[in-house]
Design a protein around this motif. Structure first.
Motif, PDB file in Angstrom:
ATOM      1  N   ASN A 103     130.691 125.513 134.504  1.00  0.00           N
ATOM      2  CA  ASN A 103     130.306 126.849 134.673  1.00  0.00           C
ATOM      3  C   ASN A 103     131.623 127.995 134.949  1.00  0.00           C
ATOM      4  N   PRO A 104     131.931 128.340 133.492  1.00  0.00           N
ATOM      5  CA  PRO A 104     133.472 128.739 133.783  1.00  0.00           C
ATOM      6  C   PRO A 104     133.395 130.034 134.327  1.00  0.00           C
ATOM      7  N   LEU A 105     132.311 130.723 134.665  1.00  0.00           N
ATOM      8  CA  LEU A 105     132.162 131.946 134.889  1.00  0.00           C
ATOM      9  C   LEU A 105     131.527 132.441 136.243  1.00  0.00           C
ATOM     10  N   GLY A 106     131.715 131.358 136.898  1.00  0.00           N
ATOM     11  CA  GLY A 106     131.062 131.444 138.253  1.00  0.00           C
ATOM     12  C   GLY A 106     129.423 131.067 138.227  1.00  0.00           C
ATOM     13  N   ASN A 107     128.756 131.008 139.430  1.00  0.00           N
ATOM     14  CA  ASN A 107     127.535 130.562 139.652  1.00  0.00           C
ATOM     15  C   ASN A 107     126.338 131.470 138.951  1.00  0.00           C
ATOM     16  N   GLU A 108     125.509 130.900 138.414  1.00  0.00           N
ATOM     17  CA  GLU A 108     124.029 131.809 137.783  1.00  0.00           C
ATOM     18  C   GLU A 108     123.334 131.922 138.938  1.00  0.00           C
ATOM     19  N   SER A 109     122.847 133.362 138.920  1.00  0.00           N
ATOM     20  CA  SER A 109     121.864 133.475 140.367  1.00  0.00           C
ATOM     21  C   SER A 109     120.623 132.510 140.144  1.00  0.00           C
ATOM     22  N   LEU A 110     120.254 132.267 138.745  1.00  0.00           N
ATOM     23  CA  LEU A 110     119.057 131.231 138.627  1.00  0.00           C
ATOM     24  C   LEU A 110     119.286 129.866 138.561  1.00  0.00           C
ATOM     25  N   LYS A 111     119.738 129.483 139.779  1.00  0.00           N
ATOM     26  CA  LYS A 111     120.066 127.862 139.854  1.00  0.00           C
ATOM     27  C   LYS A 111     118.693 127.218 139.601  1.00  0.00           C
ATOM     28  N   PRO A 112     119.010 126.197 138.686  1.00  0.00           N
ATOM     29  CA  PRO A 112     117.476 125.202 138.973  1.00  0.00           C
ATOM     30  C   PRO A 112     117.315 124.694 140.283  1.00  0.00           C
ATOM     31  N   SER A 113     115.997 124.661 140.225  1.00  0.00           N
ATOM     32  CA  SER A 113     115.474 124.098 141.568  1.00  0.00           C
ATOM     33  C   SER A 113     115.857 122.524 141.933  1.00  0.00           C
ATOM     34  N   LEU A 114     115.920 121.786 140.940  1.00  0.00           N
ATOM     35  CA  LEU A 114     115.753 120.431 141.048  1.00  0.00           C
ATOM     36  C   LEU A 114     117.237 120.033 141.576  1.00  0.00           C
ATOM     37  N   THR A 115     117.336 119.107 142.307  1.00  0.00           N
ATOM     38  CA  THR A 115     118.435 118.421 142.694  1.00  0.00           C
ATOM     39  C   THR A 115     118.544 116.997 142.164  1.00  0.00           C
ATOM     40  N   PRO A 116     119.033 116.881 141.033  1.00  0.00           N
ATOM     41  CA  PRO A 116     119.033 115.324 140.332  1.00  0.00           C
ATOM     42  C   PRO A 116     119.930 114.306 141.062  1.00  0.00           C
ATOM     43  N   THR A 117     119.563 113.083 140.719  1.00  0.00           N
ATOM     44  CA  THR A 117     120.385 112.003 141.248  1.00  0.00           C
ATOM     45  C   THR A 117     121.703 112.383 140.858  1.00  0.00           C
ATOM     46  N   TYR A 118     122.476 113.328 141.298  1.00  0.00           N
ATOM     47  CA  TYR A 118     123.830 113.701 140.904  1.00  0.00           C
ATOM     48  C   TYR A 118     124.713 112.532 140.784  1.00  0.00           C
ATOM     49  N   ARG A 119     125.508 112.231 139.813  1.00  0.00           N
ATOM     50  CA  ARG A 119     126.594 111.129 139.807  1.00  0.00           C
ATOM     51  C   ARG A 119     127.465 111.852 138.909  1.00  0.00           C
ATOM     52  N   LYS A 120     128.723 111.091 139.408  1.00  0.00           N
ATOM     53  CA  LYS A 120     129.996 111.475 138.727  1.00  0.00           C
ATOM     54  C   LYS A 120     130.186 110.935 137.281  1.00  0.00           C
ATOM     55  N   ASP A 121     129.264 109.759 136.972  1.00  0.00           N
ATOM     56  CA  ASP A 121     129.564 109.054 136.007  1.00  0.00           C
ATOM     57  C   ASP A 121     129.250 109.697 134.659  1.00  0.00           C
ATOM     58  N   GLY A 122     128.586 110.774 134.687  1.00  0.00           N
ATOM     59  CA  GLY A 122     128.328 111.753 133.484  1.00  0.00           C
ATOM     60  C   GLY A 122     129.671 112.038 132.798  1.00  0.00           C
ATOM     61  N   SER A 123     130.431 112.832 133.799  1.00  0.00           N
ATOM     62  CA  SER A 123     131.679 113.124 133.004  1.00  0.00           C
ATOM     63  C   SER A 123     132.357 111.992 132.367  1.00  0.00           C
ATOM     64  N   ARG A 124     132.469 110.910 133.153  1.00  0.00           N
ATOM     65  CA  ARG A 124     133.248 109.812 132.852  1.00  0.00           C
ATOM     66  C   ARG A 124     132.690 108.944 131.628  1.00  0.00           C
ATOM     67  N   LEU A 125     131.481 109.154 131.328  1.00  0.00           N
ATOM     68  CA  LEU A 125     130.766 108.521 130.247  1.00  0.00           C
ATOM     69  C   LEU A 125     131.269 109.382 128.961  1.00  0.00           C
ATOM     70  N   LEU A 126     131.056 110.540 129.263  1.00  0.00           N
ATOM     71  CA  LEU A 126     131.595 111.597 128.021  1.00  0.00           C
ATOM     72  C   LEU A 126     132.813 111.445 127.720  1.00  0.00           C
ATOM     73  N   GLY A 127     133.666 111.282 128.618  1.00  0.00           N
ATOM     74  CA  GLY A 127     135.348 111.053 128.395  1.00  0.00           C
ATOM     75  C   GLY A 127     135.290 109.833 127.670  1.00  0.00           C
ATOM     76  N   LEU A 128     134.504 108.763 127.958  1.00  0.00           N
ATOM     77  CA  LEU A 128     134.794 107.525 127.407  1.00  0.00           C
ATOM     78  C   LEU A 128     134.308 107.607 125.885  1.00  0.00           C
ATOM     79  N   LEU A 129     133.290 108.354 125.661  1.00  0.00           N
ATOM     80  CA  LEU A 129     132.736 108.500 124.671  1.00  0.00           C
ATOM     81  C   LEU A 129     133.738 109.308 123.474  1.00  0.00           C
TER      82      LEU A 129
END
Ligand SMILES: [Zn+2]
Ligand SMILES: [Zn+2]
Lengths: 1085, 220
Positions: free
Chosen positions: A595-621
């Motif tokens: 989110n380069p430009l600050g938070n959107e007012s419409l934040k998604p209501s769901l709080t996922p099983t947030y994990r850091k691995d996402g960015s790491r996996l993308l980096g690995l890919l």
């Protein structure tokens, strides 16, 4: 843990694959040994008293010859049928041949010309120049080029002072490099181009013939063949092309004098679709047209002449032109050409002499060949030899008593001898053909079936083994017993000569018996608990299976095999991307906020099983993609892609002229080498495996830099040898031999150390007054993170064992006042041994390659590391420890795709000219005394990627356990705030989980092994099927057959190193058991 | 529950989107001299992307698949527009990078590769932007198994998946030695993506209708 049955299991599976490969090869791959002997004028095959006086073997009849090869000139094309009112496009187009044969029957004749399979142009050119039966693999002194090594017509012509001018198909350039007096080559590669070659020839043909600066002109037209490939014979283009050829022949005849022989021949025929390569009647029946302005034939023919085997052209032309018959010729002279229109007896005498000369030469060749190789049946050769000696005796006796007989008697006797010699020659050719030039469809099909069933067995073991341990007794013992007894019975039958079978068939039969009894036992034992059959069918459509299917299908297309260097990485990247995307789709992972430009007012209501691995996996890919792309820089080229430029990194450093660039590349290579060693040491240090003072660790600490230093020295010397001073030359030469050998010795020492003691655990004992604990650490001793890496499970387990031992031993409370033990690197003890082995292998393999391929190896290791990391993360995200034991299919497939990709990115191609022969001389500058060591070195060089990836395939099982640490730590980190007590339970156990459950560990290894074998085997199977089904294809000998050979050899190498890798893991396991035992004993004291 | 009216609106929107592709094929021959899909492929790439984006924006304005609950000020709108453009541009660059990592030539035909990336972005990202707005969290949510909250979300999933699979399949004819003009990079891939996109557009309403019993959306 059951180690021996596991290894035996995998060995048996590999062996059944090998027997399938062997059986198929024996049916498909025609093989022959090339002899280097040359015929010479001065050395006729054997001194015969009754030869006609001649300067060279036989009196010359023609001074000059024009040989026109019209590619794929089928007999049907040349045959003219005046009664045919409605000719097809390819019929009745060569009117000139008909006109000449009818108007001048003594000057012209058209024969069906029988080509021997394989009917591909190159094999045929070899065939009618050497007079032999070329196979796909003519094992000669030189694999690196296609140049003909055997004695041949062209060689004999040049040797005897004939000026040979060639024009046309540039295949001849490869076969006879720099041999011709003058040559005009035109590219043959583009099958769709009908005219370049033909028009090129026509520009030069008549001027050359008129010029007189020649003795033999050879013109090879390609238009008809290309027309067949592009449009098929039944097409107007073919008609046009044949009409053009008709024009060519008739014009050519006007330019000839009566000292010249004209030969017009097709190298092979074509099927109704315009293809060739196989052994069907339509492909092997070409046309041969002979013409001369001087009378050539004694009498007129009443019927169509009999078919002439293609090799027969060779002795006939040789004797007519007065040159020796090439040494390896198997053809017989064309009978009609030697009955000259003189008086009948003289003609008969001369013909007999020619036949005898021919037969002598063939006998000499068979004799030399049977001494060099054993593939011709000895009993048949003996019969042939006896027959020849009796004929010779008869001939000599007849000539000795020549005067005592009447002319008719003599003629009749001579006729008998000619017939005898002719049948001798035919039989000799037949015997050779039997073993060299005949496919065995039954062998091929059985080979395919064995490969298929082996794959199937691998699959069911891989899928069904997870439920529980396999009953080894029923699945390994009984089938093995059955197959051994079956083999013994077969052997007995052969020994009693009840049946006659060769070794291949016996081997295949044993395999089939084994597989059948295995499957039977498997069904009865495991049938009830098998779950693999109940899988929904759509699973077949999941990512890995689609990729595997695409990969297998791609092996059936010649373009895809040629482009495999791009296809494999594409599939690899796709596969891993799909895996990561699927992880997200299954909500196992949520990407970090972007989110380069600050938070959107419409934040998604769901709080996922947030994990850091996402960015790491993308980096690995991304890193994986980058590695894949970069490793493409080191590609090699094959001749099917003329636009391709081979990477400049493939040439050795010594070929670089500019000293600055040379120094810079040298430095880069050394830096890459240093990086490899540095990374490996860093990795070992990170997991705490560099702390102990065991010999292996010392080896890693000191031996690795030493090897790097040695390689650096070797490269410096080998790349700068020319510059060195004359005085130092001997010294550098010595160093060039010594330094690689020292490295081989060091590497061998390292491997031995690993076998002897693979434990890299550092134990720190300290007097503990609180309690006796066994703790494992990774990281450097005394680091801040020390306490986080306690492995309490081990501690508890060991304490339990200790207690029970104490209770059993009745020592009482003594043990409780023992010492505490901290173990560094216990959690990665298996991988550490693996990684050290891989790095030793890598260093040796790097030395076998050209210096500037070092970055390619760095990329290889990086890519393997990235794949392992992705796999580790994905496995940990999907499961909570239990499923880690089963390596998923995608990971195994990715691993094997990476192996195929790096075959190309280490500068290889599956064709013979692309093999790096130089590698055989690393450390053996002066050559070898035997053939085994260089063959092994070249094989190691060629299959280096397969070696590294299959030896390291066990890491696929181990890595998720290594990656367990961070996730578990994080989990714990969260919980810690709430309850400090749970700390103990969530500590990472890493690879010690494997020790906890030794039965599952061995099943997991078995599954991994069978999965890897399955994937390799399926690829091999598709290569085999492609070679079998497409054996008529234009590209079979250029693309599919070499691909099959490389794939087959690659499979053997891969499976061997897979077994070695698994054996190493088992060895480590053994050592770890002992280590624990010792520890317990120590505690006891 | 399934909203029939919403599905009808969706189908209309999809037909319009499909028409955009048809227009990009049919109209340019009247505007440019010797225009052909294969011969002047770059022009077609531009035209097609432009058409698809325009129709998507039109749909956003007319059908309003993503009704904003809050009243928004002018600066807010400008801000949103700016971010939309930025997202689109970043997605083009990302697609370009991914395509190159998948084996597209790095230096030669940069233009072709980039325009192909723009085409892919207009098939995927522009729809995301129009339906979900420049809201990365929402995107992430939509592209997971249980993330779709309306028929629009489902159609977005289907068309994006189909476009990308089409582009992926389009790469397969490239190595073959048929010497056809459409085997030249990136024609087969862009055609594959377009086919996939159109197929996704056609497929999505049917698929949603077929599975209407299974799909229940939480109210927003
Ligand atoms: Zn040919
Ligand atoms: Zn051909």
């Amino acid at each position: 843990m059951r180690r021996a049955p596991l290894l035996l299991y995998l060995t048996w599976l590999s062996v059944s694959f090998y027997s399938g490969i062997w059986l198929f090869t024996s049916g498909f791959l025609l093989m022959r040994i090339e002899l280097n002997n040359q015929s010479r004028c001065s050395e006729p095959p054997s001194p015969a008293p009754h030869r006609q006086a001649a300067p060279c073997w036989f009196p010359q009849r023609f001074h000059k010859a024009v040989i026109v090869i019209i590619d794929a000139l089928k007999y049907d094309f040349a045959k003219y049928n005046p009664a045919n009112n409605n000719p097809k496009p390819y019929e009745n187009k060569l009117g000139i041949i008909h006109q000449l044969t009818t108007s001048q029957p003594q000057h012209a004749r058209l024969y069906p010309f029988r080509a021997d399979p394989p009917t591909t142009t190159m094999q045929r050119i070899k065939g009618f120049t050497t007079g032999s039966l070329p196979t796909f693999v003519d094992v000669g002194s030189n694999f690196a080029s296609y140049a003909i090594q055997e004695d041949n017509l062209i060689h004999q012509m040049i040797q005897n002072g004939k000026r040979v001018v060639f024009m046309g198909d540039d295949t001849w350039d490869g076969l006879f490099p720099k041999k011709f007096y003058k040559s005009f080559f035109f590219p043959s590669f583009n099958v769709k181009d009908l005219h370049t070659v033909d028009d090129g020839i026509l520009q030069h043909l008549y001027p050359t013939v008129d010029g007189g600066d020649w003795d033999v002109v050879i013109a090879h037209f390609l238009g008809v063949d290309h027309c067949g490939h592009k449009h098929g014979p039944d097409h107007a283009e073919t008609a046009k092309k044949l009409t053009q050829m008709n024009q060519v022949i008739s014009t050519l005849i006007d330019h000839l004098d009566d000292q010249t022989l004209l030969v017009v021949a097709g190298d092979h025929g074509m099927t109704d679709t315009g293809d060739h390569g196989g052994d069907s009647e339509k492909e092997v029946t070409a046309a041969l047209f002979l013409y001369s302005k001087a009378p050539l034939f004694a009498d007129q023919l009443q019927t169509d002449p009999p078919a002439v085997p293609q090799v027969n052209l060779v002795p006939s032309l040789s004797l007519l032109l007065g040159i020796p018959i090439p040494y390896s010729n198997l053809g017989a002279i064309i009978d009609d050409l030697f009955g000259f229109p003189r008086d009948k007896l003289t003609a008969q005498l001369s013909k007999t002499s020619a036949y005898h000369l021919n037969a002598q030469q063939v006998a000499r060749y068979l004799d030399s060949y049977s001494r060099a190789a054993g593939d011709l049946p000895a009993d048949k050769l003996r019969v042939l030899a006896d027959r020849f000696s009796s004929l010779t005796a008869e001939y000599e006796q007849l000539m000795a008593h020549q005067e005592q007989q009447s002319e008719e008697e003599l003629e009749a006797h001579l006729q008998m001898i000619i017939q005898g010699l002719r049948s001798y020659l035919d039989q000799a050719r037949e015997v050779c053909m039997e073993s060299w030039a005949r496919f065995h469809p039954l062998h091929m099909i059985m080979g395919c079936i064995i490969l298929l069933t082996s794959c199937f067995l691998c699959y069911i073991i891989a899928e069904a083994g997870s439920a529980s341990t396999l009953p080894y007794k029923y699945l390994l013992g009984y089938p093995l017993l059955f197959s051994i007894s079956a083999t013994a019975m077969l052997g007995l039958a052969i020994w009693m000569s009840v049946v006659e079978l060769d070794l291949v068939t016996v081997c295949a039969a044993a395999t089939i018996v084994y597989q059948m009894s295995f499957y039977f036992n498997f069904r009865t034992r495991k049938g009830s608990e098998m779950s693999w059959r109940k899988r929904p069918i759509y699973l077949i459509l999941s990512g890995p299976w689609v990729v595997l299917l695409v990969r297998c299908c791609s092996l059936f297309s010649d373009s895809y095999v040629v482009a495999e260097a791009n296809v494999a990485p594409f599939l690899l990247t796709s596969l891993l991307t799909v895996t990561v995307v699927k992880l997200h789709w299954d909500s196992k992972l949520m990407l970090p906020t972007f989110n380069p430009l600050g938070n959107e007012s419409l934040k998604p209501s769901l709080t996922p099983t947030y994990r850091k691995d996402g960015s790491r996996l993308l980096g690995l890919l991304a890193a994986l993609g980058l590695c894949v792309r970069l490793s493409g820089l080191f590609h090699n080229c094959r001749e099917e892609t003329p636009d391709c430029q081979p990477s400049s990194f493939l040439s050795p450093l010594s070929s670089v002229r500019d000293p600055d660039i040379k120094n810079f590349s040298y430095l880069c290579c050394i830096v890459c080498l240093g990086f490899i060693v540095f990374f490996i040491r860093k990795w070992l240090q990170h997991y705490g495996n560099l702390n102990s003072s065991s010999p292996l660790v010392l080896y890693v600490r000191w031996g690795f830099p030493l090897i790097v230093l040695g390689i650096a020295c070797y490269w410096a010397l080998s790349s700068g040898t020319e510059d060195s001073l004359a005085k130092l030359r001997e010294l550098t030469h010595l160093a060039l031999v010594v330094s690689p050998r020292a490295i081989y010795a060091l590497a061998a020492l390292g491997l031995l150390l690993i076998l002897w003691n693979p434990i890299t655990i550092f134990m720190k004992s300290r007097a503990s007054d609180e309690d006796n604990t066994v703790t494992t650490y990774h990281g450097a001793p005394g680091s801040a993170a020390e306490l986080q890496h306690v492995i309490p499970q081990i501690y508890r387990k060991m304490q339990r064992t200790l207690k029970s031992r104490l209770q059993h031993g009745g020592v009482g409370e003594d043990g409780k006042k023992g010492t505490a033990v901290e173990a560094y690197g216990l959690g990665s003890v298996y991988s550490a041994a693996m990684v050290i082995t891989i790095s030793i292998l890598t260093l040796v393999l790097i030395m076998l390659h050209s210096e500037r391929l070092t970055p390619a190896f760095l990329l290889l290791l990086l890519e393997a590391f990235i794949i392992l990391h992705i796999h580790g993360h994905v496995a940990n995200l999907y499961s909570d420890g239990v499923e880690l034991f089963s390596v998923p299919w995608y990971a195994v497939l990715a691993w094997s795709l990476a192996a195929s990709q790096h075959f190309y990115s280490t500068g290889h191609q599956p064709v013979f000219p692309a093999i790096h022969w130089n590698s055989a001389f690393v450390g053996f500058q002066d050559g070898h005394t035997n053939n085994i060591i260089p063959a092994l070195m070249v094989a190691a060089n060629t299959f280096s990627a397969s070696i590294l990836f299959s030896a390291g395939s066990c890491l696929l099982l181990l890595w998720p356990f290594l990656c367990e640490a961070p996730t578990a730590r994080r989990k714990k980190g969260k919980k810690e705030s709430r309850e400090g007590d749970t700390e103990d339970h969530d500590m990472p156990m890493m690879e010690m989980r494997l020790r906890e459950d030794p039965d599952r560990f061995s099943v997991a290894l078995l599954q991994l092994g069978t999965k890897y074998l399955f994937i390799q085997g399926v690829q091999l199977l598709s290569c085999v099927c492609a070679a079998m089904i497409l054996r008529r294809h234009l590209m079979v000998w250029k693309v599919f057959a070499p691909k099959f050979l490389f794939e087959g050899l690659g499979f053997v190498v891969s499976s061997l190193f897979l077994l070695l890798g698994i054996a190493l893991v088992l060895r480590v396991d053994c050592a770890v058991s002992n280590w624990f035992k010792r520890l317990i004993v120590q505690q006891n004291r | 529950m399934m909203d029939e009216a919403e599905l009808r609106r969706l189908s209309a929107g999809h037909i319009l989107c499909g028409l955009a592709v048809v227009v990009s094929l049919g109209v340019p021959p009247f505007l440019f001299e010797d225009f052909s899909l294969l011969g002047s492929h770059l022009t077609w790439l531009c035209v097609c992307s432009a058409c698809v984006i325009t129709v998507n924006v039109l749909l956003l304005l007319t059908l309003k698949p993503n009704p904003s609950t809050k009243r928004s000020s002018f600066t807010h709108k400008v801000n949103k527009l700016y971010r939309t453009c930025l997202y689109f541009f970043v997605s083009c660059l990302l697609f370009h990078g991914i395509i190159v990592l998948y084996g597209a030539p790095l230096v030669e035909s940069v233009g072709e590769t980039f325009l192909f990336a723009v085409l892919l972005s207009s098939f995927t990202t522009s729809r995301c932007l129009c339906i979900l707005g420049p809201n990365f969290h929402a995107w992430i949510r939509v592209f997971s198994k249980d993330g779709a909250m309306s028929v629009w979300d489902h159609s977005l999933q289907i068309t994006t998946f189909c476009s990308i699979v089409g582009a992926w399949l389009g790469a397969f004819p490239i190595p073959l030695d048929w010497d056809r003009p459409w085997q030249v990079w990136p024609i087969s891939c862009s055609l594959g993506a377009t086919f996939g996109y159109v197929a996704g557009l056609l497929l999505a309403p049917f698929w949603i209708y077929w599975n209407r019993k299974r799909l229940t959306y939480k109210s927003r």
